[in-house]
Scaffold this motif. Structure first.
Motif, PDB file in Angstrom:
ATOM      1  N   UNK A 111      43.927  31.679  22.080  1.00 25.18           N
ATOM      2  CA  UNK A 111      42.915  32.628  21.596  1.00 25.18           C
ATOM      3  C   UNK A 111      41.487  32.193  21.868  1.00 25.18           C
ATOM      4  N   UNK A 112      41.328  31.328  22.855  1.00 27.67           N
ATOM      5  CA  UNK A 112      39.965  30.881  23.186  1.00 27.67           C
ATOM      6  C   UNK A 112      39.257  31.961  24.004  1.00 27.67           C
ATOM      7  N   UNK A 113      37.926  31.989  23.947  1.00 30.64           N
ATOM      8  CA  UNK A 113      37.206  33.116  24.584  1.00 30.64           C
ATOM      9  C   UNK A 113      37.237  33.075  26.108  1.00 30.64           C
ATOM     10  N   UNK A 114      37.407  34.243  26.649  1.00 28.53           N
ATOM     11  CA  UNK A 114      37.322  34.388  28.104  1.00 28.53           C
ATOM     12  C   UNK A 114      36.820  35.791  28.410  1.00 28.53           C
ATOM     13  N   UNK A 115      36.408  35.981  29.653  1.00 30.80           N
ATOM     14  CA  UNK A 115      35.890  37.294  30.061  1.00 30.80           C
ATOM     15  C   UNK A 115      36.511  37.690  31.388  1.00 30.80           C
ATOM     16  N   UNK A 116      36.592  38.984  31.581  1.00 32.16           N
ATOM     17  CA  UNK A 116      37.018  39.491  32.886  1.00 32.16           C
ATOM     18  C   UNK A 116      35.780  39.506  33.776  1.00 32.16           C
ATOM     19  N   UNK A 117      35.753  38.706  34.841  1.00 30.32           N
ATOM     20  CA  UNK A 117      34.540  38.639  35.663  1.00 30.32           C
ATOM     21  C   UNK A 117      34.251  39.961  36.367  1.00 30.32           C
ATOM     22  N   UNK A 118      32.997  40.109  36.707  1.00 29.90           N
ATOM     23  CA  UNK A 118      32.597  41.270  37.494  1.00 29.90           C
ATOM     24  C   UNK A 118      33.359  41.242  38.819  1.00 29.90           C
TER      25      UNK A 118
END
Lengths: 396, 92
Positions: A111-118
């Protein structure tokens, strides 16, 4: 040695850490490097991770992590390739390399933070491939360029090279202001125009060249001269201004309008073999008036048509302006805010000077209330501040 | 008495006998410019008003710093300092 034996050996030699520990360390100076392929990273990138990839890791790690004693935390999909990557960095004398056990999959599970890159589309991936592969730019930087709206004032010696490179780089909306027509004497430096367009409006000639160079961007032309009555409606459509004008009234008008509207102004000017570049960003540094509070008396600063200019000089200054614009849009490097770059083509030499903010500047001091636009023609002592009788000893 | 270099930009070099760099001596920026003015009166008139104030369309940099930030025309000079004259130019 089999691959499995090799991995087993690396597990005994390289420290493996939990994703949670990697996150904590990266918050305290360690560099988290993701070595997965681009298509994998498109599905998610851990917060704070640098997507350097495995293929060019040895080439890219130096600029990204200049100091060999910086802790580097390698992450891949499941924790195997990161061991190989850590081993590769050990061979480059990185003294503190660790592998994130379980890789990005475990990062997500915890559950650590991540993002979907552009991401960019296939056409952009092909067109901008050589700059997309730069970690400082990547898909996110390309998206920022695509979303940017840049106004180039002047489609002349400075504006021509700047427009060519900003269009080629994929600035999504590029505006051009100029009310002149192409003259044959422009062509030695205004390389956006062509001999068979002599007599055409410069903005239309420039539009034809830029549209042929990059049909994927939006071009707006403003076939007019900026005045205090139209400047805000024109500048209001843009996020960034590039001053490639050739006269003092426009330079002071642009400065004042940018300060009022909170727009960053990428400044450039040339004469003969010399040029100047700076970035005037409201609230962050000095403005044009902090550098030159008032224009010179008429005739004291002759125009290019009077004093002459080597075509390459505005070419170089215009490209430096384009570079500054890209740095500001994408967010890499150190923009020339509060600094003035002087270029001398004869030596050749680039020199950087520190600018001081005028604490009493009426246009950019922290407590300044915009004093209003001026009659810039009168302020500059004539039609263009240039070309009148020589007045080198006049007091102003 | 400090001995310094004064870098002259191209537009003003005709007023300095074509030189790109002059040498000058003085304890302060003002003193060094005054000394330059004895040899190149027109040049210094382009930098300072008759009242001895820096013209608003010219800037001076002592080494890499705006002279206004380091004491203005009364800034103290050291041997080997470089004073750079930066005029406003409008060409584009």
């Amino acid at each position: 040695m089999s691959f499995e034996s090799r991995i087993d050996a690396l597990r005994r030699e390289i420290v493996e850490i939990d994703p949670g520990e990697a996150r904590a360390l990266s918050a305290h100076g360690a560099v988290l490097v993701d070595v997965r392929e681009e298509n994998e990273i498109a599905r998610g990138l851990a917060e704070g991770a640098l997507p350097l990839g495995r293929g060019f890791l040895e080439q890219r790690i130096g600029p990204a992590v200049p100091k060999r004693d910086t802790p580097v935390l390698l992450m891949c999909g499941s924790g195997t390739r990161s061991l190989l990557a850590a081993d590769a960095l050990r061979r480059l004398d990185f003294t503190d390399v660790r592998s994130v056990a379980g890789g990005f999959e475990r990062w997500k599970e915890q559950g650590l933070p991540y993002a979907i890159p552009e991401a960019v589309d296939a056409g952009a991936r092909e067109r901008y491939a050589r700059q997309l592969s730069l970690p400082e730019l990547g898909a996110a930087g390309q998206k920022r360029l695509d979303n940017a709206r840049v106004l180039i004032v002047g489609a002349g010696g400075l504006g021509a090279p700047a427009a060519l490179y900003l269009a080629a780089a994929g600035v999504g909306t590029l505006g051009l202001v100029d009310d002149d027509r192409v003259e044959r004497s422009n062509l030695h430096r205004q390389v956006i125009h062509r001999d068979d367009r002599v007599g055409q409006f410069k903005v239309e000639s420039a539009r034809a060249t830029l549209a042929a160079l990059n049909p994927d961007i939006t071009l707006r032309t403003h076939n007019l001269r900026l005045t205090r009555d139209n400047v805000e409606s024109v500048l209001g459509e843009y996020d960034l201004v590039l001053d490639g004008s050739d006269n003092f009234p426009t330079r002071y008008l642009l400065n004042d309008a940018c300060m009022k509207l909170g727009l960053t102004n990428v400044y450039g000017a040339v004469q003969g073999f010399e040029g100047q570049v700076s970035v005037f960003k409201p609230a962050a540094g000095p403005c044009y008036r902090c550098l030159f509070a008032e224009p010179p008396p008429a005739g004291a600063a002759p125009s290019c048509s009077e004093a002459g200019v080597l075509g390459v000089a505005p070419g170089i200054i215009g490209l430096l302006q384009a570079l500054e614009a890209m740095k500001l849009i994408v967010g890499f490097g150190e923009p020339l805010i509060g600094r003035l770059l002087l270029f001398n083509a004869k030596v050749p030499r680039l020199r950087e000077l520190k600018l001081a903010r005028d604490p009493e500047c009426r246009y950019c001091a922290p407590d300044a209330v915009f004093p209003g636009y001026l009659d810039y023609q009168a302020f500059c002592g004539g039609d263009s501040c240039s070309g009148a009788a020589h007045a080198e000893t006049a007091d102003v | 008495m400090a001995r310094i270099n004064v870098e002259i930009p191209e537009p003003l070099q005709p007023l300095a006998d074509g030189d790109t760099t002059l040498t000058a001596t003085g304890e302060t920026v003002r003193a060094a410019l005054t000394e330059c003015g004895q040899r190149h009166r027109m040049l210094v008139q382009r930098v300072l008003t008759r009242g001895g104030v820096l013209r608003p369309h010219v800037n001076l940099f002592l080494n890499d710093s705006d002279v206004r930030a380091v004491g203005g025309l009364d800034a103290t000079l050291q041997d080997g300092d470089t004073l750079t004259v930066v005029p406003s130019v409008s060409g584009g």
